[in-house]
Design an enzyme around this catalytic site. Structure first.
Site, PDB file in Angstrom:
ATOM      1  NE  ARG A  29     -10.227   3.064  -4.868  1.00  0.00           N
ATOM      2  CZ  ARG A  29     -10.986   2.118  -4.330  1.00  0.00           C
ATOM      3  NH1 ARG A  29     -12.283   2.138  -4.483  1.00  0.00           N
ATOM      4  NH2 ARG A  29     -10.434   1.132  -3.650  1.00  0.00           N
ATOM      5  NE  ARG A  33     -16.827   1.361  -8.493  1.00  0.00           N
ATOM      6  CZ  ARG A  33     -16.931   0.624  -7.404  1.00  0.00           C
ATOM      7  NH1 ARG A  33     -17.779  -0.374  -7.347  1.00  0.00           N
ATOM      8  NH2 ARG A  33     -16.202   0.906  -6.341  1.00  0.00           N
ATOM      9  NE  ARG A  42     -14.634  -2.435 -13.430  1.00  0.00           N
ATOM     10  CZ  ARG A  42     -15.190  -3.638 -13.384  1.00  0.00           C
ATOM     11  NH1 ARG A  42     -15.430  -4.287 -14.498  1.00  0.00           N
ATOM     12  NH2 ARG A  42     -15.530  -4.174 -12.232  1.00  0.00           N
ATOM     13  CG  ASP A  79      -6.835  -2.748  -5.944  1.00  0.00           C
ATOM     14  OD1 ASP A  79      -7.637  -1.812  -5.744  1.00  0.00           O
ATOM     15  OD2 ASP A  79      -6.707  -3.696  -5.165  1.00  0.00           O
ATOM     16  CE1 TYR A 158      -9.481  -5.742   1.477  1.00  0.00           C
ATOM     17  CE2 TYR A 158      -7.611  -4.354   2.061  1.00  0.00           C
ATOM     18  CZ  TYR A 158      -8.967  -4.503   1.797  1.00  0.00           C
ATOM     19  OH  TYR A 158      -9.795  -3.421   1.856  1.00  0.00           O
TER      20      TYR A 158
HETATM   21  O1  CP3 Z   1      -7.185   6.470  -6.499  1.00  0.00           O
HETATM   22  C1  CP3 Z   1      -7.242   6.105  -7.698  1.00  0.00           C
HETATM   23  O2  CP3 Z   1      -7.988   6.630  -8.534  1.00  0.00           O
HETATM   24  C2  CP3 Z   1      -6.262   5.031  -8.169  1.00  0.00           C
HETATM   25  C3  CP3 Z   1      -6.680   3.677  -8.161  1.00  0.00           C
HETATM   26  C4  CP3 Z   1      -6.888   2.908  -6.869  1.00  0.00           C
HETATM   27  C5  CP3 Z   1      -7.817   1.843  -6.791  1.00  0.00           C
HETATM   28  N1  CP3 Z   1      -7.698   1.237  -5.584  1.00  0.00           N
HETATM   29  C6  CP3 Z   1      -8.730   1.465  -7.887  1.00  0.00           C
HETATM   30  C7  CP3 Z   1      -9.860   0.574  -7.607  1.00  0.00           C
HETATM   31  C8  CP3 Z   1      -6.241   2.971  -5.634  1.00  0.00           C
HETATM   32  C9  CP3 Z   1      -5.184   3.952  -5.162  1.00  0.00           C
HETATM   33  C10 CP3 Z   1      -6.747   1.899  -4.839  1.00  0.00           C
HETATM   34  C11 CP3 Z   1      -6.264   1.609  -3.468  1.00  0.00           C
HETATM   35  C12 CP3 Z   1      -6.951   0.575  -2.683  1.00  0.00           C
HETATM   36  N2  CP3 Z   1      -7.475  -0.617  -3.119  1.00  0.00           N
HETATM   37  C13 CP3 Z   1      -7.095   0.630  -1.278  1.00  0.00           C
HETATM   38  C14 CP3 Z   1      -6.571   1.727  -0.386  1.00  0.00           C
HETATM   39  C15 CP3 Z   1      -7.410   2.930  -0.356  1.00  0.00           C
HETATM   40  C16 CP3 Z   1      -8.770   2.737   0.287  1.00  0.00           C
HETATM   41  O3  CP3 Z   1      -9.758   2.869  -0.435  1.00  0.00           O
HETATM   42  O4  CP3 Z   1      -8.820   2.477   1.505  1.00  0.00           O
HETATM   43  C17 CP3 Z   1      -7.762  -0.543  -0.887  1.00  0.00           C
HETATM   44  C18 CP3 Z   1      -8.153  -0.914   0.524  1.00  0.00           C
HETATM   45  C19 CP3 Z   1      -7.984  -1.325  -2.048  1.00  0.00           C
HETATM   46  C20 CP3 Z   1      -8.592  -2.684  -2.151  1.00  0.00           C
HETATM   47  C21 CP3 Z   1      -9.811  -2.681  -2.989  1.00  0.00           C
HETATM   48  N3  CP3 Z   1      -9.831  -2.592  -4.362  1.00  0.00           N
HETATM   49  C22 CP3 Z   1     -11.137  -2.766  -2.548  1.00  0.00           C
HETATM   50  C23 CP3 Z   1     -11.574  -2.863  -1.105  1.00  0.00           C
HETATM   51  C24 CP3 Z   1     -11.945  -2.737  -3.695  1.00  0.00           C
HETATM   52  C25 CP3 Z   1     -13.444  -2.927  -3.762  1.00  0.00           C
HETATM   53  C26 CP3 Z   1     -14.177  -1.734  -3.289  1.00  0.00           C
HETATM   54  C27 CP3 Z   1     -14.520  -0.827  -4.426  1.00  0.00           C
HETATM   55  O5  CP3 Z   1     -14.343   0.385  -4.321  1.00  0.00           O
HETATM   56  O6  CP3 Z   1     -15.044  -1.367  -5.432  1.00  0.00           O
HETATM   57  C28 CP3 Z   1     -11.107  -2.582  -4.826  1.00  0.00           C
HETATM   58  C29 CP3 Z   1     -11.505  -2.442  -6.239  1.00  0.00           C
HETATM   59  C30 CP3 Z   1     -11.113  -1.151  -6.904  1.00  0.00           C
HETATM   60  N4  CP3 Z   1      -9.888  -0.565  -6.816  1.00  0.00           N
HETATM   61  C31 CP3 Z   1     -11.930  -0.370  -7.776  1.00  0.00           C
HETATM   62  C32 CP3 Z   1     -11.158   0.698  -8.217  1.00  0.00           C
HETATM   63  C33 CP3 Z   1     -11.545   1.776  -9.198  1.00  0.00           C
HETATM   64  C34 CP3 Z   1     -13.362  -0.704  -8.201  1.00  0.00           C
HETATM   65  C35 CP3 Z   1     -13.314  -1.692  -9.311  1.00  0.00           C
HETATM   66  C36 CP3 Z   1     -14.434  -1.524 -10.290  1.00  0.00           C
HETATM   67  O7  CP3 Z   1     -14.313  -0.706 -11.221  1.00  0.00           O
HETATM   68  O8  CP3 Z   1     -15.411  -2.259 -10.150  1.00  0.00           O
END
Ligand code: CP3
Length: 350
Positions: A29, A33, A42, A79, A158
């Site tokens: 990540r 943010r 964003r 994602d 999910y």
């Molecule tokens: O690592 C990186 O920088 C690459 C991008 C990336 C995202 N999600 C961007 C994202 C990666 C590799 C993921 C993987 C992901 N997504 C996982 C596995 C890793 C982990 O964290 O356990 C999971 C379970 C998800 C599913 C997911 N996507 C969730 C649960 C959420 C909401 C929680 C949150 O952090 O907001 C997302 C949204 C998400 N994916 C965001 C980002 C940057 C936030 C979106 C925003 O900008 O509002």
């Protein structure tokens, strides 16, 4: 000698088995943010799914942490839920609530998934990969591009549940009550995930990662069936087309099941979560596997001595073996960028 061992890219060398020191680093990540430049972009893009499917913007976001910190890895900005979305399942990201999908609870719903849509639906993602690879060649020739997908168990969680959950009881319950049905979903996801990762590699991803965030909720027998076996099946499919591409597996919260995963899942690198003791992992897992991890994201958020002490103990445990420095889970949004910069300096000093 494998040509990649001669690669000038430290991360690619470590993922291929070289004990590169100081170890290469990138952070889960890292694009997101915690970066003011991400928040600005964003806000322009509107919703998160629109950002993920806009190759110009997604490529820019992928490159932001590479520019700011000089990371050894660039992880594709996307994602894990793009696969279900491209298979036709309804998906939205509700502000402050996380992802929301139309839950799959029966054979009819699973039957409506359409594997023929996958590559077309995910086409913007592959275009992002191409643009990032070109951007790295121009701006950061030593940085490795990592593509990714979710582990099939986590993605199935999910898809069945329809949203995040503390125990994924609907998904895990279906796996016990109707293993044939759950297995059907897992088989669809094995094929789709392999196809999706192969397309990322075709587009220029140099390494791949499987995020199985909820793997550790399973009993050992279920872990073998829904994590290790499907991961091994995905790796067999990838290997037919890309025999040497390094793949990182992240079976989060696997605990001692990590050794069996490392031996049988077919991945070349195993990512450790925050709770894993790196000294135990160094003993339990042979040097033919590269380890990655596992600083607590909260230590990075706190910074200062907490960050230093924790990071140094990981480095001490991993010294001399193939290793990639990373967090044990994703970076937390309130993390100050100066703490990340301090961590990069510390790791680079070995
Ligand atoms: O690592 C990186 O920088 C690459 C991008 C990336 C995202 N999600 C961007 C994202 C990666 C590799 C993921 C993987 C992901 N997504 C996982 C596995 C890793 C982990 O964290 O356990 C999971 C379970 C998800 C599913 C997911 N996507 C969730 C649960 C959420 C909401 C929680 C949150 O952090 O907001 C997302 C949204 C998400 N994916 C965001 C980002 C940057 C936030 C979106 C925003 O900008 O509002």
């Amino acid at each position: 000698m494998d040509a990649s061992t001669l690669s000038p890219k430290p991360l690619l060398r470590a993922l291929k088995g070289d004990a590169v020191w100081p170890p290469p680093l990138w952070l889960m990540r890292q694009a997101g943010r915690h970066l003011p430049e991400y928040r600005a972009l964003r806000a322009q893009a509107g919703d998160f799914l629109a950002l993920c499917t806009n190759p110009g913007l997604a490529a820019e976001v992928t490159l932001q942490p590479v520019r700011r910190y000089g990371m050894d890895g660039a992880i594709l900005f996307s994602d894990i839920l793009i696969v279900p979305w491209a298979l036709g399942q309804g998906l939205r990201y509700a502000e402050g609530e996380g992802p929301v999908l139309d839950p799959l609870r029966d054979a009819a719903a699973i039957g409506r998934l359409d594997p023929a849509r996958l590559l077309g639906g995910a086409a913007p993602i592959f275009e992002t990969v191409r643009q990032v690879r070109a951007g790295l060649a121009a701006e950061a020739p030593k940085t490795t591009l990592i593509g990714f997908a979710g582990g099939v168990f986590t993605v199935a969680c999910y898809m069945v549940e329809g949203h995040g959950s503390k125990d994924y009881a609907a998904a895990r319950g279906m796996a016990y009550a109707d293993p044939a049905l759950f297995g059907r979903l897992i088989r669809i996801l094995v094929d789709a995930t392999a196809e999706y990762l192969i397309a990322q590699a075709d587009a220029g991803a140099e390494a791949l990662m499987l995020f199985d965030s909820w793997a550790g909720m399973l009993s050992p027998s279920q872990f073998r069936r829904w994590v290790i076996e499907p991961t091994a099946a995905i790796l067999r499919l990838i290997r037919k087309r890309h025999p040497a591409i390094p793949v990182i597996g992240f079976p989060r919260l696997a605990g001692p099941m990590l050794t069996e995963y490392a031996a049988r899942a077919g991945v070349r690198t195993v990512a450790m979560d925050t709770g894993m003791d790196p000294r135990w992992a160094a003993q339990a897992i042979g040097r033919e596997i590269t380890l990655q991890g596992n600083l607590d994201p909260l230590a990075l958020l706190a910074g200062g001595m907490a960050l230093e002490v924790e990071a140094r103990s990981i480095l001490a445990a991993m010294r001399g073996r193939p290793f990639v420095f990373n967090l044990g889970h994703g970076i937390l949004p309130p993390t100050p960028p100066e703490h990340v910069a301090a961590l990069v300096r510390l790791v680079r000093a070995g």
